[in-house]
Design a protein around this motif. Structure first.
Motif, short mmCIF file in Angstrom:
data_model
loop_
_atom_site.label_atom_id
_atom_site.label_comp_id
_atom_site.label_asym_id
_atom_site.label_seq_id
_atom_site.Cartn_x
_atom_site.Cartn_y
_atom_site.Cartn_z
N PHE A 48 29.19 30.53 40.67
CA PHE A 48 28.77 31.91 40.57
C PHE A 48 27.64 31.89 39.84
CE2 PHE A 48 33.83 33.30 40.51
CZ PHE A 48 33.75 33.02 41.74
N SER A 49 26.83 32.81 40.18
CA SER A 49 25.68 33.44 39.46
C SER A 49 25.97 34.84 38.96
CB SER A 49 24.45 33.17 40.31
OG SER A 49 24.31 33.92 41.44
N VAL A 50 24.77 35.22 38.14
CA VAL A 50 25.05 36.94 37.68
C VAL A 50 24.73 37.75 39.03
CG1 VAL A 50 24.16 38.63 36.19
CG2 VAL A 50 24.72 36.41 35.32
N LEU A 96 29.90 38.47 38.51
CA LEU A 96 29.60 37.35 38.99
C LEU A 96 30.13 37.16 40.44
CD1 LEU A 96 30.93 35.27 35.88
CD2 LEU A 96 28.60 35.97 36.08
N THR A 104 28.84 34.82 44.50
CA THR A 104 27.90 34.13 45.19
C THR A 104 26.73 34.91 45.87
OG1 THR A 104 29.51 34.09 46.76
CG2 THR A 104 29.47 32.02 45.36
#
Length: 86
Positions: free
Chosen positions: A4-6, A18, A20
């Motif tokens: 995950f990213s922010v 968070l 994808t």
């Protein structure tokens, strides 16, 4: 670990979202820690008005959320968010 990213943040409230390509997990740093704040169910072609009417017809007590979707308590008292699935 999950890749995950922010996706977004609400710094005044201490919320980090968070995922994808869309939000999958929201982390809230407010107290108390370690509780389930809510879970969300995405519904295709969601309409707040239709969902609220459906819930009220079944003695539910929907609550409008100015940020996203419609909320109602599950049988255990946990907040369930119902929103438009894209």
């Amino acid at each position: 670990m999950f890749g995950f990213s922010v996706i977004s943040q609400d710094q005044p409230l201490g919320i980090i979202r968070l995922g994808t390509t869309r939000t999958l997990v929201s982390l809230n740093h407010q107290s108390p820690a370690g509780i389930v704040d809510h879970f969300a169910i995405g519904v295709p072609r969601f309409s707040k008005e239709s969902a609220a009417r459906y819930l009220k017809e079944r003695n539910g007590k929907p609550e409008d959320d100015p940020y996203a979707g419609l909320h109602i308590k599950d049988p255990d008292g946990i907040n369930v968010q119902i929103f438009s699935q894209r």
